[in-house]
Enzyme design. Sequence first.
Site, PDB file in Angstrom:
ATOM      1  N   THR A 115     -67.727  21.125 -19.526  1.00 12.15           N
ATOM      2  CA  THR A 115     -68.475  20.399 -20.578  1.00 12.15           C
ATOM      3  C   THR A 115     -68.296  18.888 -20.432  1.00 12.15           C
ATOM      4  OG1 THR A 115     -66.621  20.713 -22.085  1.00 12.15           O
ATOM      5  CG2 THR A 115     -68.435  22.295 -22.261  1.00 12.15           C
ATOM      6  N   ASN A 138     -68.065  17.366 -17.511  1.00 14.62           N
ATOM      7  CA  ASN A 138     -69.001  16.968 -16.439  1.00 14.62           C
ATOM      8  C   ASN A 138     -70.401  16.759 -17.020  1.00 14.62           C
ATOM      9  OD1 ASN A 138     -66.836  17.509 -14.770  1.00 14.62           O
ATOM     10  ND2 ASN A 138     -67.637  19.476 -14.048  1.00 14.62           N
ATOM     11  N   ASN A 179     -70.961  30.234 -18.863  1.00 13.75           N
ATOM     12  CA  ASN A 179     -69.931  29.937 -17.847  1.00 13.75           C
ATOM     13  C   ASN A 179     -68.859  31.031 -17.766  1.00 13.75           C
ATOM     14  OD1 ASN A 179     -69.980  27.884 -15.972  1.00 13.75           O
ATOM     15  ND2 ASN A 179     -69.644  26.287 -17.511  1.00 13.75           N
ATOM     16  N   ASP A 195     -73.499  22.213 -14.301  1.00 13.11           N
ATOM     17  CA  ASP A 195     -73.135  21.245 -15.354  1.00 13.11           C
ATOM     18  C   ASP A 195     -74.116  20.064 -15.366  1.00 13.11           C
ATOM     19  OD1 ASP A 195     -70.899  22.872 -15.675  1.00 13.11           O
ATOM     20  OD2 ASP A 195     -69.628  21.591 -14.433  1.00 13.11           O
TER      21      ASP A 195
HETATM   22  P1  ADP Z   1     -73.941  27.235 -11.579  1.00  6.03           P
HETATM   23  O1  ADP Z   1     -73.342  26.015 -10.936  1.00  6.03           O
HETATM   24  O2  ADP Z   1     -73.900  27.191 -13.080  1.00  6.03           O
HETATM   25  O3  ADP Z   1     -73.477  28.535 -10.988  1.00  6.03           O
HETATM   26  P2  ADP Z   1     -76.355  27.543 -10.005  1.00  6.03           P
HETATM   27  O4  ADP Z   1     -75.539  27.821  -8.799  1.00  6.03           O
HETATM   28  O5  ADP Z   1     -77.337  28.566 -10.407  1.00  6.03           O
HETATM   29  O6  ADP Z   1     -75.492  27.162 -11.298  1.00  6.03           O
HETATM   30  O7  ADP Z   1     -77.103  26.175  -9.729  1.00  6.03           O
HETATM   31  C1  ADP Z   1     -77.617  25.337 -10.733  1.00  6.03           C
HETATM   32  C2  ADP Z   1     -78.770  24.557 -10.170  1.00  6.03           C
HETATM   33  O8  ADP Z   1     -78.322  23.810  -9.031  1.00  6.03           O
HETATM   34  C3  ADP Z   1     -79.913  25.430  -9.650  1.00  6.03           C
HETATM   35  O9  ADP Z   1     -80.807  25.761 -10.676  1.00  6.03           O
HETATM   36  C4  ADP Z   1     -80.544  24.488  -8.624  1.00  6.03           C
HETATM   37  O10 ADP Z   1     -81.376  23.565  -9.291  1.00  6.03           O
HETATM   38  C5  ADP Z   1     -79.357  23.751  -8.055  1.00  6.03           C
HETATM   39  N1  ADP Z   1     -78.863  24.415  -6.834  1.00  6.03           N
HETATM   40  C6  ADP Z   1     -77.752  25.165  -6.699  1.00  6.03           C
HETATM   41  N2  ADP Z   1     -77.632  25.628  -5.429  1.00  6.03           N
HETATM   42  C7  ADP Z   1     -78.715  25.152  -4.757  1.00  6.03           C
HETATM   43  C8  ADP Z   1     -79.186  25.273  -3.401  1.00  6.03           C
HETATM   44  N3  ADP Z   1     -78.533  25.996  -2.481  1.00  6.03           N
HETATM   45  N4  ADP Z   1     -80.326  24.634  -3.072  1.00  6.03           N
HETATM   46  C9  ADP Z   1     -81.013  23.905  -3.978  1.00  6.03           C
HETATM   47  N5  ADP Z   1     -80.616  23.757  -5.263  1.00  6.03           N
HETATM   48  C10 ADP Z   1     -79.495  24.372  -5.646  1.00  6.03           C
END
Ligand code: ADP
Length: 301
Positions: A28, A30, A161, A254
């Site tokens: 939070t 971040n 999360n 985040d």
């Molecule tokens: P979290 O960090 O909460 O697990 P995600 O991994 O789903 O969330 O990623 C959050 C956002 O970061 C995605 O919706 C996308 O916009 C971006 N993102 C994450 N990984 C990639 C990737 N490999 N390529 C492009 N965008 C990414």
Amino acid sequence: MLAIGECMAELAPLDRPGDYHLGFAGDTFNTAWYLARLRPDVTVSFLTAIGTDSLSQKMRAAIAEAGIDDSHIRTLPERTVGLYLISLDRGERSFTYWRGQSAARHLADDPEALARAIEAADLVYFSGITLAILEREARDRLLGTLRRAREAGKRVAFDPNLRPRLWTGPEEMTETVMRGASVSDIALPSFEDEALWFGDADPEATADRYRAASVETVIVKNGADPVHFRHGATGGTVAVPPLSEVVDTTAAGDSFNAAILAGLDGEEAMPALILRACRLAGIVVRGKGALVPFVPASLAD
Ligand code: ADP
């Protein structure tokens, strides 16, 4: 805008073995950090608890230097902040945590201070990690205060999360996370975790579940795959702009959340807002660490 949660000291390895850089990060926090950059016109506050030792003071200074209001931070002389150390093994990051005794576990212990902080905000943001670190009584107090705030017209945003290691078991985690959702207007889950712990077949199932918990706006992140959203009577998907390289996905979600929260009071339609959030997350995953400097203007079309 008020973010509630834990900020930790971070020791990240430098090139020379045994040398580390001291930084500060936490989910939070971040989001508050990115939001303060995206919206210099808005007061972004962070509610947590820290100690009085020099590491806690350094954290407070880092929070204030980021342009985040520190007036709702509790100070507990007998405690200190949590810490994690990043280890690198052939490019793979692993984390060692010391947070069991951290001051942040007591962030919701003072009911008046909690209510005052929430009263001063229009939008309140918290996460499943915020709930996980609290004792049962403090958790109930936070959820009760958020419920009343929502009833009084505040907006409440929540990132589930899911972090099973912070909970006594998966049932306590899933049950409490849905209680968090039930006091929220906006939920920002990540499909991969939701599928694993709630058994959702696809992102639509995740969206359905949060909508059934009375969440008005659900935005389901899914790494490089399309983002699914429901917003009032509208819904749809937004393709994530492809990236040629991904360096470090820390704080992807985040920063994404920050861009969504930054645009909620604007005129922009949800797909355009989500695309901007993807652009910011795209910058963040191409940089190292949780807090990646960026130029807000670069997110525009
Ligand atoms: P979290 O960090 O909460 O697990 P995600 O991994 O789903 O969330 O990623 C959050 C956002 O970061 C995605 O919706 C996308 O916009 C971006 N993102 C994450 N990984 C990639 C990737 N490999 N390529 C492009 N965008 C990414």
